[in-house]
Write an enzyme that holds these catalytic residues in place. Sequence first.
Site, PDB file in Angstrom:
ATOM      1  N   CYS A  77      51.552  34.602  62.707  1.00  0.00           N
ATOM      2  CA  CYS A  77      53.087  34.022  62.375  1.00  0.00           C
ATOM      3  C   CYS A  77      52.690  32.488  63.177  1.00  0.00           C
ATOM      4  CB  CYS A  77      54.140  34.814  62.934  1.00  0.00           C
ATOM      5  SG  CYS A  77      54.408  35.959  62.070  1.00  0.00           S
TER       6      CYS A  77
ATOM      7  N   ALA B 190      51.727  33.027  81.320  1.00  0.00           N
ATOM      8  CA  ALA B 190      50.599  32.031  81.165  1.00  0.00           C
ATOM      9  C   ALA B 190      49.147  32.931  80.701  1.00  0.00           C
ATOM     10  CB  ALA B 190      50.369  31.236  82.370  1.00  0.00           C
TER      11      ALA B 190
ATOM     12  N   THR C  56      52.384  33.798  52.781  1.00  0.00           N
ATOM     13  CA  THR C  56      52.519  32.257  52.499  1.00  0.00           C
ATOM     14  C   THR C  56      51.405  31.737  53.505  1.00  0.00           C
ATOM     15  OG1 THR C  56      54.222  32.271  54.416  1.00  0.00           O
ATOM     16  CG2 THR C  56      54.649  32.309  51.991  1.00  0.00           C
TER      17      THR C  56
ATOM     18  N   GLU D 203      54.866  42.327  65.718  1.00  0.00           N
ATOM     19  CA  GLU D 203      53.705  43.458  65.593  1.00  0.00           C
ATOM     20  C   GLU D 203      53.594  44.380  66.798  1.00  0.00           C
ATOM     21  OE1 GLU D 203      49.893  42.371  63.856  1.00  0.00           O
ATOM     22  OE2 GLU D 203      50.549  40.767  62.558  1.00  0.00           O
TER      23      GLU D 203
END
Length: 428
Positions: free
Chosen positions: A268, A260, A89, A163
């Site tokens: 994603c 950070a 998508t 991942e």
Amino acid sequence: MESTILNISVIGGGYVGLVTASCFAYLGHTVRIVEIDTKKAELINKGIPPIYEEKLEDILKQTSGKNLSAQSHYEGIDDADIIFICVGTPPQDDGSADLTYITRASESIGSALKGSEKYHVITVKSTVPPGTTESVVIPAVMKSLGDTSDSVGFCMNPEFLREGRAIDDFLHPDRIVIGGSSEKAISVVQKAYEKLDALVITTSLKAAEMIKYTSNAFLATKISFSNEIGNICKRIGIDVYEVMKGVGYDHRINPYFLNAGLGFGGSCFPKDVMALIKLAEKNGENPILLKSVIDVNEQQPGRIIQVLHTRIGDIRGKRIAVLGLAFKDNTDDVRDSRSIPVIDELLTQGAIVSAFDPMATESMKKIFPDITYHTNAGDALEGADACLVLTEWPEFSKLTDEFNRMKSPVIIEGRRILSCSGIEGVCW
């Protein structure tokens, strides 16, 4: 009691589809992948993963040619108990989700099931905007199927795979979310996960779709929040990692995603937060916080260039070593990697880029074919005026003597991974 063995078809042999199919086969189900790329399907049938993912090759070797197969057509999926839709998508130009592949897959599934007397549960695993299963998938399937009976059910079963750690995430999930059009449909999908020891949350279709978007948006928010705090801490001489360590012990917050650095990338977070923003705007809401999450993330890579200028001045003609090209460690994926805007800016300002990544070199060559790539960190550092560390590969933490090959010892981290002294961070 013996576990149920299901026939499962997975539409799409990309990252999510291949991991999903392989893991279901590993759990003992009979799984068929429908992948339109014939070369990719051939590799899968040979037990060769077309992508890198830790432990995936081992699982493919155990299952390919046995209870896992791949094909480039929809024939035969009418024997499936569950059909998972795992197609992409991608973002459109305005940031909203492109549902073209979802629509095509739904139409093809409906055509392939025409005349079947078996009960099938069509389950969306792709990340889609809330309402997509009801407004796009169901109508497309039913129109092609030409049947308004209850011979099919529909579910939404979002994935929460990281991942580099996707196999472990699938087999040892925090939770399994199943949104369904009926209790019957939900119960079938639950059977697919019977062997896993995990909390199962059942919801409506829309709620399941929203859970996925909300999870990714919240994690992205934690990252941008940490980066903004890090930017403030750097201004006033505070180590943001000390701050976040103290903050993370609060059980209401927890320590995860408080590191950070350069910000988030990958396939994603960026696209899903943008899609959620567009969904909110479409429905008359102005998502100020989510827009700020994206703004902070887009500005963060430029800060490491600012630190570089502070350290060595004009970078035109300077040799800059870049360690880390993938968007995170343990993957060859460079989609929305924070190294891309950094390298782009280095080149725009006339720097000479010397790069190394343990896995992502070939992927990055497609984006920057003309920079110099090396097969190890030491060679990339040879004669460098400065070094930027952009991905948190564990092996980078072991680098010591390699930095002695630099022309000058200017080392700036975008991810806190190095153990040697004299290092400056992008926001610490």
